[in-house]
Design a protein around this motif. Sequence first.
Motif, PDB file in Angstrom:
ATOM      1  N   LEU A 146       0.873  -1.145  -0.002  1.00 56.95           N
ATOM      2  CA  LEU A 146       0.029  -0.087   0.104  1.00 56.95           C
ATOM      3  C   LEU A 146       0.711   1.168  -0.189  1.00 56.95           C
ATOM      4  CD1 LEU A 146      -2.635  -1.235   2.548  1.00 56.95           C
ATOM      5  CD2 LEU A 146      -2.778  -1.039   0.012  1.00 56.95           C
ATOM      6  N   VAL A 147       1.880   1.161   0.617  1.00 57.08           N
ATOM      7  CA  VAL A 147       2.885   2.417   0.484  1.00 57.08           C
ATOM      8  C   VAL A 147       3.401   2.631  -0.861  1.00 57.08           C
ATOM      9  CG1 VAL A 147       5.144   3.459   1.604  1.00 57.08           C
ATOM     10  CG2 VAL A 147       3.734   1.868   2.909  1.00 57.08           C
ATOM     11  N   ASN A 148       3.742   1.392  -1.536  1.00 57.48           N
ATOM     12  CA  ASN A 148       4.283   1.487  -2.983  1.00 57.48           C
ATOM     13  C   ASN A 148       3.024   1.999  -3.660  1.00 57.48           C
ATOM     14  OD1 ASN A 148       5.165   1.086  -5.268  1.00 57.48           O
ATOM     15  ND2 ASN A 148       5.293  -1.316  -5.065  1.00 57.48           N
ATOM     16  N   GLU A 247       0.983  12.483  -0.396  1.00 56.45           N
ATOM     17  CA  GLU A 247       2.032  12.636   0.513  1.00 56.45           C
ATOM     18  C   GLU A 247       1.625  12.093   1.973  1.00 56.45           C
ATOM     19  OE1 GLU A 247       5.954  12.424   1.681  1.00 56.45           O
ATOM     20  OE2 GLU A 247       5.162  12.747  -0.429  1.00 56.45           O
ATOM     21  N   GLN A 248       0.622  12.892   2.512  1.00 55.59           N
ATOM     22  CA  GLN A 248       0.102  12.589   3.721  1.00 55.59           C
ATOM     23  C   GLN A 248      -0.516  10.971   3.685  1.00 55.59           C
ATOM     24  OE1 GLN A 248       0.232  14.239   6.573  1.00 55.59           O
ATOM     25  NE2 GLN A 248      -0.257  12.337   7.493  1.00 55.59           N
ATOM     26  N   LEU A 249      -0.959  10.699   2.856  1.00 53.27           N
ATOM     27  CA  LEU A 249      -1.734   9.256   2.716  1.00 53.27           C
ATOM     28  C   LEU A 249      -0.679   8.393   2.768  1.00 53.27           C
ATOM     29  CD1 LEU A 249      -4.304   7.528   1.955  1.00 53.27           C
ATOM     30  CD2 LEU A 249      -3.646   7.551  -0.257  1.00 53.27           C
ATOM     31  N   THR A 250       0.371   8.431   1.954  1.00 53.26           N
ATOM     32  CA  THR A 250       1.556   7.553   2.102  1.00 53.26           C
ATOM     33  C   THR A 250       2.246   7.572   3.352  1.00 53.26           C
ATOM     34  OG1 THR A 250       1.960   8.359  -0.334  1.00 53.26           O
ATOM     35  CG2 THR A 250       3.565   7.081   0.727  1.00 53.26           C
ATOM     36  N   LEU A 251       2.264   8.744   4.026  1.00 50.20           N
ATOM     37  CA  LEU A 251       2.886   8.493   5.228  1.00 50.20           C
ATOM     38  C   LEU A 251       2.061   7.686   6.292  1.00 50.20           C
ATOM     39  CD1 LEU A 251       4.126  12.297   5.795  1.00 50.20           C
ATOM     40  CD2 LEU A 251       5.605  10.210   5.608  1.00 50.20           C
ATOM     41  N   ASP A 252       0.727   7.832   6.176  1.00 56.53           N
ATOM     42  CA  ASP A 252      -0.160   7.116   7.003  1.00 56.53           C
ATOM     43  C   ASP A 252      -0.016   5.408   6.592  1.00 56.53           C
ATOM     44  OD1 ASP A 252      -1.066   9.163   8.172  1.00 56.53           O
ATOM     45  OD2 ASP A 252      -2.836   9.331   6.998  1.00 56.53           O
ATOM     46  N   TYR A 253       0.101   5.154   5.371  1.00 55.87           N
ATOM     47  CA  TYR A 253       0.275   3.924   4.965  1.00 55.87           C
ATOM     48  C   TYR A 253       1.520   3.160   5.333  1.00 55.87           C
ATOM     49  CZ  TYR A 253      -3.891   3.436   1.849  1.00 55.87           C
ATOM     50  OH  TYR A 253      -5.356   3.084   1.465  1.00 55.87           O
ATOM     51  N   ARG A 255       3.020   4.294   8.312  1.00 56.09           N
ATOM     52  CA  ARG A 255       2.894   3.963   9.703  1.00 56.09           C
ATOM     53  C   ARG A 255       2.187   2.646   9.908  1.00 56.09           C
ATOM     54  NH1 ARG A 255       2.630   9.860  10.174  1.00 56.09           N
ATOM     55  NH2 ARG A 255       0.708   9.778   9.415  1.00 56.09           N
ATOM     56  N   LEU A 256       1.124   2.508   9.092  1.00 48.80           N
ATOM     57  CA  LEU A 256       0.363   1.302   8.930  1.00 48.80           C
ATOM     58  C   LEU A 256       1.499   0.101   8.784  1.00 48.80           C
ATOM     59  CD1 LEU A 256      -2.468   0.308   9.275  1.00 48.80           C
ATOM     60  CD2 LEU A 256      -2.521   0.202   6.671  1.00 48.80           C
ATOM     61  N   ALA A 257       2.143   0.053   7.888  1.00 44.55           N
ATOM     62  CA  ALA A 257       3.139  -0.987   7.473  1.00 44.55           C
ATOM     63  C   ALA A 257       4.197  -1.141   8.694  1.00 44.55           C
ATOM     64  CB  ALA A 257       3.977  -0.550   6.182  1.00 44.55           C
ATOM     65  N   GLY A 258       4.708  -0.052   9.198  1.00 42.22           N
ATOM     66  CA  GLY A 258       5.740  -0.160  10.325  1.00 42.22           C
ATOM     67  C   GLY A 258       5.115  -0.843  11.710  1.00 42.22           C
TER      68      GLY A 258
END
Length: 261
Positions: A146-148, A247-253, A255-258
Amino acid sequence: MFKILLPASLLLGLLAGSLSCQAAISDAEAVNRAGMQRMLSQRIAKNYLMIGTDTRVDLAASQLDSSIASIEENAQLLDAYAPNDGIRKALGEAAQTWSQYRQLALTRPDREQSAELLRLAERFLAQSEALVQEIERHSGNQAARLVNRSGRQRMLTQRIAMLYLAMSWKLPEQRLREDFNAAVAEFERGLEELNKAPQNSETINHQLEQIAAQWRFARAGFSLAEDSRYVPTVIVTTSDSLLRRIEQLTLDYERLAGSAR
């Protein structure tokens, strides 16, 4: 007048000391950083074309300078992170192209050399894509996908604007319209995929709704190009607004991945 606001070499000198003191980045951040290289490959070409078409030149010069610095910061962090030969090889190939691309991007925009600039942008994009895939495979984290995907949406906002500007400048490239339509279609497929992700939080779903609404506004501007009625300032402004949201959405993903590790 075309100028770079801050020499990238100066900024890199300031960054060098601080980067060496930072902790190693995570797999999720590495996917994000490598994905950011894809976006920046298109943003730099967009900035070059903005200057060439006299579209918000001051903004373009500022973005170009910061984008170059960001690529080189990301490359340093990813070099320090690289956990295997496949990732190191992908980084090395991208670095070779980047050296040529950076040099050309810092010259005064010219229609004659724009074809070479776009060719280098495409090559660096493809190499950055290969790097993202290598890191995603290494991570083995489903949420990293999802980050990708979100990161690729981020890239597409800049690619669409770049191709739009190239068409408005009437560059003698045969595939511009075809590539533009393909990028628009891919962005819409990406939105659909992200909307269906079972990992989405309520916050992420709300962000996706806002992105979709803004995308519909952008599509209205694209339709004018079919009649050769270009509105580059509108498209550049909208694409940058979309970029900030994604960009904000990607950062949220990220965090989700982390948290999924």
